[in-house]
Scaffold this active site. Structure first.
Site, mmCIF file in Angstrom:
data_model
loop_
_atom_site.group_PDB
_atom_site.id
_atom_site.type_symbol
_atom_site.label_atom_id
_atom_site.label_comp_id
_atom_site.label_asym_id
_atom_site.label_seq_id
_atom_site.Cartn_x
_atom_site.Cartn_y
_atom_site.Cartn_z
ATOM 1 N N GLY A 282 0.829 -1.189 0.000
ATOM 2 C CA GLY A 282 0.000 0.000 0.000
ATOM 3 C C GLY A 282 0.868 1.246 0.000
ATOM 4 C CB CYS A 283 0.274 4.718 -1.138
ATOM 5 S SG CYS A 283 -1.312 5.085 -0.375
ATOM 6 C CE1 TYR A 284 -0.927 8.446 3.845
ATOM 7 C CE2 TYR A 284 -2.878 7.120 3.444
ATOM 8 C CZ TYR A 284 -2.277 8.361 3.553
ATOM 9 O OH TYR A 284 -3.019 9.508 3.368
ATOM 10 C CG PHE B 251 6.637 7.422 -1.605
ATOM 11 C CD1 PHE B 251 5.543 6.657 -1.950
ATOM 12 C CD2 PHE B 251 6.875 7.650 -0.250
ATOM 13 C CE1 PHE B 251 4.685 6.148 -0.994
ATOM 14 C CE2 PHE B 251 6.014 7.143 0.720
ATOM 15 C CZ PHE B 251 4.931 6.391 0.357
#
Length: 314
Positions: free
Chosen positions: A115-117, A287
């Site tokens: 996941g992004c986080y 990012f």
């Protein structure tokens, strides 16, 4: 010969970004499903089993269903949902964490994209625990901000609507119950004994994110300075194509004492910053939530699985 690729969920944000990354590649042939058959399990099974690679860009339940439709032992599945990230039978798609992560991606037919986080959090916590600097029972607190593209199609429409709610003009804290879907993978992959406190904000810009963890030096497993921590991260990510560790305090990279969240938008890069002082040591990752935090990471994993340069198309 081109690899046949099927994107299940091409209409979503991540699916569209993956599709865009493949449009100019001559080694990829996208196979498509008719719009009226997108949820037809028979037709989906046909697409999945005729592909070399299938990307799942779906809600969790649908991703599990699609994965179960695969009966071709040669089809390799890359899942961008949360569904399989803590499943030990699936490789975790963050090759920079270590040689064992990279090897499992190379050899597996099933890869779960972080996941992004989680990408930003694990990039910080995993090396800290592995190095022995941070104990596994450390009371981790994570603060994070993301552009609104990470919130999904409905939220994107809200942010881009005329006459929108004035509350959207400011950063908005959410996941108030401390039950965010990325917490299980952050705990498991980082090697933490407990789920962290997690404070994510969605903000009024399109894409890019920062994730921050602060350390009280007095609570660490061994006595270290901020410079020691920076050197540990630099050694851990040495040679990484996409993860770069900045000098202490971001010297030479941050012209001012600010870390904007959107400067890596459109890339698959991640930067790690160590700053603060020797009592309170801060680490921030920066990012693109749609790049290294989603579609970019998925394509990077596929490149590794194909045995070609991991930055192809990125």
């Amino acid at each position: 010969m081109a690899y046949k690729v099927f994107i299940d969920g091409k209409e979503g944000t991540t699916g569209l970004k993956i599709f865009e990354r493949f449009e100019k590649r001559t080694d990829i042939e996208i196979i498509t499903i008719d719009d009226d058959k997108r949820k037809d399990p028979v037709e989906k099974a046909k697409m999945i089993n005729s592909s070399d690679f299938t990307f799942l860009c779906l809600p969790d339940a649908a991703a599990i269903e699609s994965a179960e439709l695969c009966t071709n032992p040669k089809t390799r599945i890359i899942d961008a949902s949360t569904a399989h990230r803590t499943n030990p039978d699936w490789a975790y798609g963050f090759p920079e964490l270590g040689a064992d992560f990279r090897k499992k991606i190379e050899t597996s037919n099933r890869v779960a994209v972080p996941g992004c986080y989680a990408s930003g959090s694990i990039a910080i916590c995993y090396p800290l625990v592995k190095s022995g600097i941070m104990p596994s029972d450390y009371p981790v607190v994570i603060h994070a901000v993301s552009g609104y593209s990470g919130a999904g199609k409905k939220a994107i429409a809200q942010y881009e609507a005329e006459g929108r709610d004035p509350g959207l003009d400011s950063p908005r804290l959410y996941a108030l119950t401390q039950q965010h879907k990325h917490l299980p993978e952050i705990k498991k992959i980082s090697g933490l004994d407990f789920e962290p406190i997690f404070n994510p904000y969605v903000c009024d810009y399109f894409q890019g994110m920062t994730v921050t963890v602060g350390l009280h030096a007095r609570l660490l497993s061994k006595k270290v300075t901020a410079k020691d921590v920076q050197e540990m991260f630099a050694a851990h990510y040495e040679g990484s194509r996409f993860v770069q560790v900045a000098p202490l305090m971001g010297e030479g990279i941050l012209p001012e004492q600010f870390i904007p969240a959107n400067t890596l938008a459109g890339t698959n890069n991640m930067q790690v910053f160590v700053y603060g002082n020797d009592d309170r040591i801060m680490i921030t990752t920066r990012f693109d939530n749609l790049g290294k935090g989603a579609s970019g990471a998925a394509v990077q994993c596929m490149n590794i699985m194909m045995g070609i340069s991991e930055d192809t198309g990125l």
